[in-house]
Design an enzyme around this catalytic site. Structure first.
Site, PDB file in Angstrom:
ATOM      1  N   CYS A  15      -4.311   4.729  -8.435  1.00 41.90           N
ATOM      2  CA  CYS A  15      -3.313   5.223  -9.346  1.00 41.90           C
ATOM      3  C   CYS A  15      -3.637   6.277 -10.473  1.00 41.90           C
ATOM      4  CB  CYS A  15      -2.359   4.411  -9.581  1.00 41.90           C
ATOM      5  SG  CYS A  15      -1.260   3.399  -8.231  1.00 41.90           S
ATOM      6  N   GLY A  50      13.334   7.372 -13.889  1.00 41.69           N
ATOM      7  CA  GLY A  50      12.177   7.307 -13.180  1.00 41.69           C
ATOM      8  C   GLY A  50      11.809   5.803 -12.720  1.00 41.69           C
ATOM      9  N   ASP A  92       6.674  -1.158  -5.010  1.00 44.37           N
ATOM     10  CA  ASP A  92       8.043  -0.649  -5.484  1.00 44.37           C
ATOM     11  C   ASP A  92       9.188  -1.188  -4.927  1.00 44.37           C
ATOM     12  OD1 ASP A  92       6.452   1.140  -6.849  1.00 44.37           O
ATOM     13  OD2 ASP A  92       6.317   2.750  -5.145  1.00 44.37           O
ATOM     14  N   HIS A 141       2.265   9.692   9.335  1.00 43.39           N
ATOM     15  CA  HIS A 141       1.868  11.152   9.562  1.00 43.39           C
ATOM     16  C   HIS A 141       0.403  11.136   8.840  1.00 43.39           C
ATOM     17  CE1 HIS A 141       2.531  15.290   9.638  1.00 43.39           C
ATOM     18  NE2 HIS A 141       2.092  15.561   8.564  1.00 43.39           N
ATOM     19  N   ASP A 225       7.211  -2.328 -11.942  1.00 44.06           N
ATOM     20  CA  ASP A 225       5.835  -2.570 -11.704  1.00 44.06           C
ATOM     21  C   ASP A 225       4.923  -1.673 -12.641  1.00 44.06           C
ATOM     22  OD1 ASP A 225       6.031  -0.186 -10.209  1.00 44.06           O
ATOM     23  OD2 ASP A 225       4.698  -1.271  -8.505  1.00 44.06           O
TER      24      ASP A 225
END
Length: 331
Positions: A15, A50, A92, A141, A225
């Site tokens: 991240c 957000g 999430d 994908h 989180d």
């Protein structure tokens, strides 16, 4: 299987490779959550604060939780990278109070640079963690690209009356943190030296399912989180969205073993410094040392839940108070 230093194929790691929060917010400015022309459901959580995932109420008193998360290699072991990326994407849904239902793989692979057998291990790691979460993996994908990237788009279900959001904080609530921080610094050290830190891998692969369930059972409504924007970044977003000030005790924040030493030795991700620069104008850092501030801003991968309330077994690291001159105060 041919062993490769996967982290050497990536500019960033985990991240920490996210677009900096301040830059992202400037790009997204003006893009609201517009209702479709023929709405099939009510959008409960969009882009306004957000938050960790989008939430739509559908017929039958159910809400759909939708998210996507992917990143470059955070560790060299492909199976562990797959597990970490899956746990991170699933987080999430847990942070919103949801239960993961189905996931789709998202894979970018340098087909001329890395064998497909390594990609297979990455996907196997993701599948194993999804199975642990009781979440189906149904395809996905893939594209060819210069850097390997992996993650998941996850859909979950939630009770719209029991959502956990980042804008529901209220003065007087304690702040709890369900995982120690410091994975960014340890991952940075791993990339530079090849040292392996099992304690960091354990933290990053641990699902937030139990913590989220405990928060729901306690009636908690404000959760987010902790990932690439660091504890300080996500704390700032929560305080800003809720219209409160977050006060934290730096000494109470749990650290992964070896994280402080990694920062002391200079293994600080660029993302961590950018996080600190972003929150600094909104934060009263008092006399807290820069080393500690860098840890508090450390760009996490698959971190824990930051909870406005008390969760059994999770340390209390601060509290929410009425909004003052700063959104965040550190003692």
């Amino acid at each position: 299987m041919i062993m490769q230093r996967l982290t050497h194929y990536a500019q960033g790691g985990g991240c920490a490779c996210k677009i900096p929060a301040g830059e992202l917010e400037s790009v997204l400015a003006g893009f609201g959550s517009e209702p479709p022309g023929d709405p099939l459901g009510e959008l409960l959580v969009g882009t306004e604060t957000g938050d960790d995932a989008a939430v739509v109420r559908i017929e039958g008193g159910t809400a759909i939780v939708s998210t996507a998360d992917f990143f470059t290699p955070v560790v060299d072991d492909p199976y562990d990278w797959g597990r970490i990326a899956a746990a991170n994407a699933l987080s999430d849904v847990y942070a919103m109070g949801g239960r993961p239902l189905v996931a789709l793989n998202v894979l970018c692979w340098p087909r001329d640079g890395l064998p497909y057998e390594i990609a297979r291990e990455v996907l196997r790691g993701g599948a194993d963690v999804a199975r642990q979460a009781g979440c189906h993996v149904a395809g996905g994908h893939s594209v060819n690209g210069p850097e390997p990237m992996y993650g998941m788009a996850v859909t979950g279900l939630a009770d719209p009356a029991r959502l956990m959001r980042n804008d529901a904080g209220r003065p007087g609530l304690p702040l709890s943190l369900t995982k120690p921080i410091g994975s960014g610094a340890l991952n940075n050290r791993h990339k530079a030296t090849g040292e392996v830190f099992p304690q960091a891998i354990e933290v990053m692969t641990r699902l937030n399912a139990d913590a989220a369930q405990a928060a729901l059972e306690a009636g908690i409504r404000c959760v987010t989180d902790v990932t690439g924007f660091g504890l300080l970044g996500h704390l700032y977003k929560l305080a800003r969205a809720s219209g409160v000030t977050a006060v934290i005790d730096a000494a109470a924040v749990p650290l992964i073993e070896g994280a402080r030493e990694a920062v002391r030795d200079g293994y600080v991700p660029g993302g961590s410094r950018r996080n600190l620069d972003w929150v600094a104008p909104h934060t009263d850092t008092g006399t807290v040392a820069e080393e500690t501030l860098l840890l508090l801003a450390d760009a996490q991968t698959s971190g824990g839940l930051l909870v406005a309330g008390e969760v059994p077994g999770a340390p209390v690291i601060g509290e929410l108070i009425p909004r003052g001159d700063h959104a965040v105060v550190i003692h």
